[in-house]
Design an enzyme around this catalytic site. Sequence first.
Site, PDB file in Angstrom:
ATOM      1  N   LYS A 132       1.064  -1.229   0.066  1.00  0.00           N
ATOM      2  CA  LYS A 132       0.422   0.135  -0.306  1.00  0.00           C
ATOM      3  C   LYS A 132       0.481   1.384  -0.170  1.00  0.00           C
ATOM      4  O   LYS A 132       0.747   1.661  -0.605  1.00  0.00           O
ATOM      5  CB  LYS A 132      -0.982  -0.022   0.924  1.00  0.00           C
ATOM      6  CG  LYS A 132      -1.967  -1.580   1.594  1.00  0.00           C
ATOM      7  CD  LYS A 132      -3.101  -0.979   2.830  1.00  0.00           C
ATOM      8  CE  LYS A 132      -2.253  -0.912   3.615  1.00  0.00           C
ATOM      9  NZ  LYS A 132      -1.136  -2.374   3.712  1.00  0.00           N
ATOM     10  N   THR A 133       1.776   1.316   0.815  1.00  0.00           N
ATOM     11  CA  THR A 133       2.604   2.467   1.466  1.00  0.00           C
ATOM     12  C   THR A 133       3.529   2.323  -0.220  1.00  0.00           C
ATOM     13  O   THR A 133       3.632   3.900  -1.091  1.00  0.00           O
ATOM     14  CB  THR A 133       3.384   2.713   2.012  1.00  0.00           C
ATOM     15  OG1 THR A 133       3.398   1.994   3.206  1.00  0.00           O
ATOM     16  CG2 THR A 133       4.464   3.806   2.271  1.00  0.00           C
ATOM     17  N   ASP A 138      -1.599   6.611   6.244  1.00  0.00           N
ATOM     18  CA  ASP A 138      -1.586   5.136   6.560  1.00  0.00           C
ATOM     19  C   ASP A 138      -2.023   5.021   7.550  1.00  0.00           C
ATOM     20  O   ASP A 138      -2.200   5.608   8.966  1.00  0.00           O
ATOM     21  CB  ASP A 138       0.176   4.919   6.826  1.00  0.00           C
ATOM     22  CG  ASP A 138       0.464   3.782   6.670  1.00  0.00           C
ATOM     23  OD1 ASP A 138      -0.274   2.484   6.505  1.00  0.00           O
ATOM     24  OD2 ASP A 138       1.426   2.997   7.367  1.00  0.00           O
ATOM     25  N   THR A 178      -5.698  -1.136   6.840  1.00  0.00           N
ATOM     26  CA  THR A 178      -5.382  -2.697   7.318  1.00  0.00           C
ATOM     27  C   THR A 178      -7.211  -3.125   7.631  1.00  0.00           C
ATOM     28  O   THR A 178      -7.644  -4.652   7.900  1.00  0.00           O
ATOM     29  CB  THR A 178      -4.688  -3.018   8.086  1.00  0.00           C
ATOM     30  OG1 THR A 178      -4.502  -2.387   9.178  1.00  0.00           O
ATOM     31  CG2 THR A 178      -3.243  -3.144   7.515  1.00  0.00           C
ATOM     32  N   ARG A 209       6.124  -8.580   1.101  1.00  0.00           N
ATOM     33  CA  ARG A 209       7.306  -8.383   2.771  1.00  0.00           C
ATOM     34  C   ARG A 209       7.940  -9.315   3.309  1.00  0.00           C
ATOM     35  O   ARG A 209       9.380  -8.787   3.916  1.00  0.00           O
ATOM     36  CB  ARG A 209       6.822  -7.047   4.202  1.00  0.00           C
ATOM     37  CG  ARG A 209       7.631  -6.282   4.351  1.00  0.00           C
ATOM     38  CD  ARG A 209       6.583  -5.867   5.988  1.00  0.00           C
ATOM     39  NE  ARG A 209       6.061  -4.402   5.003  1.00  0.00           N
ATOM     40  CZ  ARG A 209       5.486  -4.034   6.306  1.00  0.00           C
ATOM     41  NH1 ARG A 209       4.301  -4.216   6.727  1.00  0.00           N
ATOM     42  NH2 ARG A 209       4.759  -2.051   5.059  1.00  0.00           N
TER      43      ARG A 209
END
Length: 366
Positions: free
Chosen positions: A67-68, A112, A161, A220
């Site tokens: 997402k980032t 975020d 999230t 990640r």
Amino acid sequence: MAEPSLVSGGEEPEERAIEAALRPKHLDDFVGQQRVRRQLSLVLEASRLRGRSADHVLLSGPPGLGKTTLAMIIAAEMNAPLRISSGPAIQHAGDLAAILSSLSEGEVLFLDEIHRMSRPAEEMLYMAMEDFRVDIVVGKGAGATAIPLDLPPFTLVGATTRAGLLPGPLRDRFGFTGHLEFYSVEELELVLRRSAGLLDLRVTSAGFTEVAGRSRGTPRIANRLLRRVRDWALVHRIEQIDARAAAAALDMYEVDAKGLDRLDRGVLSALVTKFGGGPVGLSTLAIAVGEEPETVETVAEPYLVREGLMGRTPRGRIATPAAYEHLGLPLPPDAPFAYSATLFGPGSAPAADDDANDAEFLTDWN
């Protein structure tokens, strides 16, 4: 307090610089999420053709899926500056007003964990997103005055999230909503190949497959495991990482072939060996493994349920046949999944994660 997990989707502070170096800079370099990429590409291309800022974008999904990275790519594709903040950092409407008033035209604002923003700031964001205007309240009580402040057009990119916690009025103001899904092993292999090139690592195809298969469908985690394999290979003076070397490295870090770590296996083993496969309450299960209930529920349980190793019922957690198989234990004739099928009907799955049943999930059934 639980020790940091190697297979946690969360980002540790010390790895942010490394993650930033491995992040793709353009949409064409972003691996996976083909549906979201295709839709987002159309949104950005249309805004470029109109010569205007892109619509506000909401990205949702589990941590570690990009997402980032996508927020950074949106700014790069629009050739616009990027401002980064987070929901927990904005606790007052004045905090948000200070950020919004300092934006330049066309700038991308990335928030975020936007669902954790305070309610007053959230309500101010409604008008800012829709009309590019905020009202600054000066004074208190009867003498308070609202001063309208016009904002330059900007693009808000929100990441969450837990999209269900966003209020409807805020969610409806986003022009595009993209939900990121977990990656397949094949997609993770592509991510790892790119990262290995940037890290100057020599890895065989089987080595990539081994690491990808233990990465829980999350880029990640895949990059984190690749770095740990790199460290292991460096210490053991191995120039090319194959499947055997990758497996040996990850076994040393207690990440098994399914991606389960020490906590996951501890929860699963306690459920099967100490409680006969369940059903057992969350608090009792957490005490058995020496962890807090929140740690078991948020760190271990989601992946175990997603992999079909654990089920949730109104009476508590139960182990599935796949759990016994993974632990190498024989399947007992009176296993709890038989009870689950009786309760919910033949062929039905264990009860879904329903917020209405959370209070019952927290009840101990000893």
